[in-house]
Design an enzyme around this catalytic site. Structure first.
Site, mmCIF file in Angstrom:
data_model
loop_
_atom_site.group_PDB
_atom_site.id
_atom_site.type_symbol
_atom_site.label_atom_id
_atom_site.label_comp_id
_atom_site.label_asym_id
_atom_site.label_seq_id
_atom_site.Cartn_x
_atom_site.Cartn_y
_atom_site.Cartn_z
ATOM 1 N N ASP A 169 46.047 43.094 37.058
ATOM 2 C CA ASP A 169 46.881 43.628 38.148
ATOM 3 C C ASP A 169 48.099 44.371 37.616
ATOM 4 O OD1 ASP A 169 45.110 42.199 39.687
ATOM 5 O OD2 ASP A 169 46.444 40.496 39.993
ATOM 6 N N SER A 226 36.662 40.525 35.573
ATOM 7 C CA SER A 226 36.159 39.164 35.344
ATOM 8 C C SER A 226 35.356 39.123 34.049
ATOM 9 C CB SER A 226 35.270 38.719 36.509
ATOM 10 O OG SER A 226 36.002 38.780 37.701
ATOM 11 N N SER A 232 41.334 45.286 35.028
ATOM 12 C CA SER A 232 40.287 45.479 36.050
ATOM 13 C C SER A 232 40.437 46.871 36.640
ATOM 14 C CB SER A 232 40.450 44.449 37.167
ATOM 15 O OG SER A 232 39.662 44.837 38.285
ATOM 16 N N HIS A 234 42.956 48.122 42.155
ATOM 17 C CA HIS A 234 43.873 48.091 41.011
ATOM 18 C C HIS A 234 44.528 49.446 40.750
ATOM 19 C CE1 HIS A 234 42.670 43.953 39.987
ATOM 20 N NE2 HIS A 234 41.659 44.302 40.738
HETATM 21 C C1 LIG Z 1 44.559 38.596 37.860
HETATM 22 C C2 LIG Z 1 43.125 39.008 38.028
HETATM 23 N N1 LIG Z 1 42.262 38.753 37.038
HETATM 24 C C3 LIG Z 1 40.967 39.107 37.122
HETATM 25 C C4 LIG Z 1 40.486 39.762 38.240
HETATM 26 C C5 LIG Z 1 39.033 40.135 38.311
HETATM 27 O O1 LIG Z 1 38.803 41.514 38.297
HETATM 28 P P1 LIG Z 1 37.421 42.102 38.863
HETATM 29 O O2 LIG Z 1 37.511 42.063 40.344
HETATM 30 O O3 LIG Z 1 37.352 43.477 38.340
HETATM 31 O O4 LIG Z 1 36.344 41.227 38.357
HETATM 32 C C6 LIG Z 1 41.353 40.054 39.296
HETATM 33 C C7 LIG Z 1 40.850 40.738 40.488
HETATM 34 O O5 LIG Z 1 41.533 41.299 41.280
HETATM 35 C C8 LIG Z 1 42.706 39.655 39.187
HETATM 36 O O6 LIG Z 1 43.569 39.905 40.171
#
Ligand SMILES: Cc1ncc(COP(=O)(O)O)c(C=O)c1O
Length: 445
Positions: free
Chosen positions: A199, A92, A220, A225
């Site tokens: 992903d 994120s 991520s 992941h």
């Molecule tokens: C497509 C996508 N973008 C962003 C994120 C965010 O990643 P994080 O959980 O490391 O913040 C995710 C989380 O699974 C995701 O699936």
């Protein structure tokens, strides 16, 4: 154990041995018992190496970005064959940074400003769209294709208006979108392209790794992941100007680009004059952007390094599990829509997507409830239709076309795991459970 006459290196050696023994007794033989434990839709896989490197990073006594981070960033950029990989504390954060970097005044005409538009899809993970709102821009949301779960590429041209500055799309559950069309459209209209590859580490399109097609890509490393750091992520780019802005926004907005513990990397630390600050104001404390602090610790990087070693195996295993599940579940295609990859795509799947077909005699909820009762974990496709989420009330956005398939996915789609801890035995059990479900008469409730 008596340690008073041992050197630091000798103690470290003993610690490593103990960590290995701890792994062997605590984690090594853990198994999912069919029908008793949940076959999780996602999950990490690790061995003693992760624990050893994690401990080693803690014994360094350094803890912030350091030697493990440097190594990790080098290894990740080598794997992806890109110039720059910048670690961050989540996927994120990676998305937030990728888009925020494009607001830098240094980008001149092309900089993204408040009120500009960024194109995405409504069937998304929320933090792919949130940065658009967070920087004061307007998300323009499109529908997806029902089989690939990716943007309907022919809508892109229709969505572009005078305020459009960027396309920001995730490769849904690891499945590469039509990169040929997306890249072509972005180039034609001089738009930035951000690939959310959170992903999709290891997925390829036309034999090239995803993340290397756009201006910036994000990853991520949350445990679900392809590799994990516990929490973590990365932003990658080949653009030398963008990398400076990404690092600046990540590191409090500072102008200085020294690594922690370093000084005077620019060679003129006390000779800058920026803003209305006096000449010679210490460059370490000059801020050119409204920044954050989104850095990782060296312990996270150490974990990530051990995981990167296993990445080729993880990729193959995910692909194999996906293929075996596909073979096993294809016989139910009168009820279930199985996922499809674009012709030029070779996905490293995050999960196995399934949609309950229209006019079936059962609902998605009946099926997912049954599977969960049998110990098979399921997940929905993230936010479904993000515009229907409570937080979207009051958000300014634009939709181009109808979100017909997005709504379909919100109501009928779910996914199960393909991660490397899933075995052939698990897959046979999963297929058998689906079979039992379809054999049992039921009425829709
Ligand atoms: C497509 C996508 N973008 C962003 C994120 C965010 O990643 P994080 O959980 O490391 O913040 C995710 C989380 O699974 C995701 O699936």
């Amino acid at each position: 154990m008596e340690t008073s006459n041992l050197s630091s290196d000798e103690i470290k050696k003993e610690i490593r041995k103990l960590v290995e023994a701890y792994y062997d007794t605590t984690f090594k033989n853990r198994e999912i018992r069919l029908g008793k434990d949940l076959i999780q839709p996602s999950g990490k896989k690790f061995d003693a190496e992760e624990l050893k490197l994690l401990v080693e990073a803690s014994l360094d006594g350094w803890w912030t970005e350091g030697r493990f981070t440097k190594k990790f960033e080098k290894k990740l950029s080598d794997f992806l064959q890109v110039k720059h990989a910048i670690t961050v504390n989540s996927g994120s954060s990676a998305n937030l940074l990728a888009l925020t970097a494009l607001t830098s005044p240094r980008l001149g005409e092309r900089r993204i400003q408040r009120g500009d538009e960024v194109i995405g899809v409504a069937a998304c993970f929320p933090t792919t769209v949130n940065p658009v709102i967070q920087i004061g821009c307007v998300p323009v949301l499109l529908d997806i294709d029902k089989e690939t779960y990716n943007v309907k590429a022919d809508l892109l041209e229709k969505a572009i208006g005078p305020k459009t500055k960027a396309i920001f799309l995730a490769h849904t559950l690891g499945n590469p979108y039509n990169l040929q069309r997306v890249v072509e459209t972005a180039r034609k209209h001089n738009l930035w392209l951000i690939e959310d590859c959170c992903d999709a580490l290891g997925s390829r399109y036309e034999n090239k790794l995803v993340g290397t097609f756009g201006d910036i890509a994000t990853f991520s490393f949350y445990p679900a992941h392809q590799i994990t750091m516990g929490e973590g992520g990365a932003v990658i780019t080949n653009n030398d100007l963008l990398v400076q802005e990404i690092r600046s926004f990540r590191d409090w907005g500072r102008d200085c680009w020294c690594m922690p513990g370093c000084q005077n990397t620019c060679g003129k630390r006390f000779q800058w004059q920026l803003g209305q600050l006096p000449f010679g104001y210490d460059h370490k404390y000059i801020y050119s952007n409204i920044g954050y602090n989104l850095k990782i610790t060296d312990m996270q990087a150490a974990l990530g390094l051990a995981q990167l070693e296993k990445l080729p195996f993880f990729i193959e295993k995910r692909k194999e599990n996906f293929s075996l599940l596909g073979q096993g579940l294809s016989k139910f295609n009168q009820y279930l829509q199985l996922p499809r990859a674009a012709e030029q795509a070779d996905p490293c799947w995050f999960g196995f997507l399934l949609s309950v077909k229209e006019n079936c005699h059962f609902t998605r909820e009946q099926l997912t409830q049954y599977l969960n009762d049998k110990g098979i974990g399921t997940r929905l496709l993230f936010s479904g239709n993000v515009t229907k989420q409570p937080y979207f009330e009051g958000v300014t956005y634009r939709v181009v076309g109808a979100l017909e398939n997005t709504d379909y996915v919100m109501n009928n789609t779910f996914w199960i795991g393909v991660h490397p801890s899933i075995t052939l035995e698990h897959i046979s059990y999963i297929v058998q459970c689906f079979e039992e479900f379809f054999e049992t008469p039921k009425t829709k409730n």
